[in-house]
Scaffold this active site. Sequence first.
Site, short mmCIF file in Angstrom:
data_model
loop_
_atom_site.label_atom_id
_atom_site.label_comp_id
_atom_site.label_asym_id
_atom_site.label_seq_id
_atom_site.Cartn_x
_atom_site.Cartn_y
_atom_site.Cartn_z
CB THR A 42 -0.93 0.03 1.24
OG1 THR A 42 -0.14 -0.19 2.39
CG2 THR A 42 -2.02 -1.02 1.14
CB VAL A 44 0.28 5.80 3.32
CG1 VAL A 44 0.77 6.53 4.56
CG2 VAL A 44 -0.66 6.68 2.51
CB CYS A 45 2.29 0.91 4.38
SG CYS A 45 0.70 0.94 5.21
CB THR A 46 5.34 1.89 0.04
OG1 THR A 46 4.52 0.75 -0.21
CG2 THR A 46 6.63 1.78 -0.75
CG LEU A 49 7.49 -0.08 6.82
CD1 LEU A 49 6.07 0.41 6.87
CD2 LEU A 49 7.56 -1.58 6.83
#
Length: 211
Positions: A42, A44-46, A49
């Site tokens: 996804t 935003v998560c990318t 992290l």
Amino acid sequence: MAVRLGDIAPDFKAETTEGEVSFHDWLGDKWGVLFSHPADFTPVCTTELGMVSKLKGEFDKRNTKVIGLSVDPLDSHKKWINDINETQNTTVNFPMIADDDKNVSTLYDMIHPNANDKLTVRSVFIVGPDKKVKLTLTYPASTGRDFNEILRAIDSLQLTAKYSVATPVNWKDGDDCIIINSISDEDAEKKFPKGFTKVKPYLRTTPQPNK
Ligand code: BEZ
């Protein structure tokens, strides 16, 4: 049940991208940041992290270990890491928990059913060397976190654990601090040799004691 400030952070064993982790043993005598993201692959998560990987040196400087989590399985985490490395120009350098049985997310109340009944929200738990929870944050899936703010908060937590000070609005490392109200003026003179300014009896500022 919710995990609250001052609670012992629940211990767990989990599969991660860096092998099995037993949380308290893995923390050792360090500070820790346990954070969840809603789902692998996804956008935003990318970005989150990728940023945590880039800030690893900053966490190391603060004697702090970082561990991520989502309810996706290990093979998914491992495939996604390739995308994070490629698109965020980094190398993921911290473990990510594969919580597909939802054991850890349930222990830490990271699934908020009225937001989403299957995925974790964006939780952050900062844990001290005594394994107690020092700070929690909860963001919705649509709002990426500011990990510089998390570093700033660690600076404050580590400072205020050692000295009789609190940190004011928008404080950052090196700024003046506030002397806590349980310290008398007489004791403040002894504890803070750089001196202090008494703006009000309840508002006394002093240069950061460890600078
Ligand atoms: C994201 O990381 O982009 C995301 C994840 C779940 C829901 C919405 C956004």
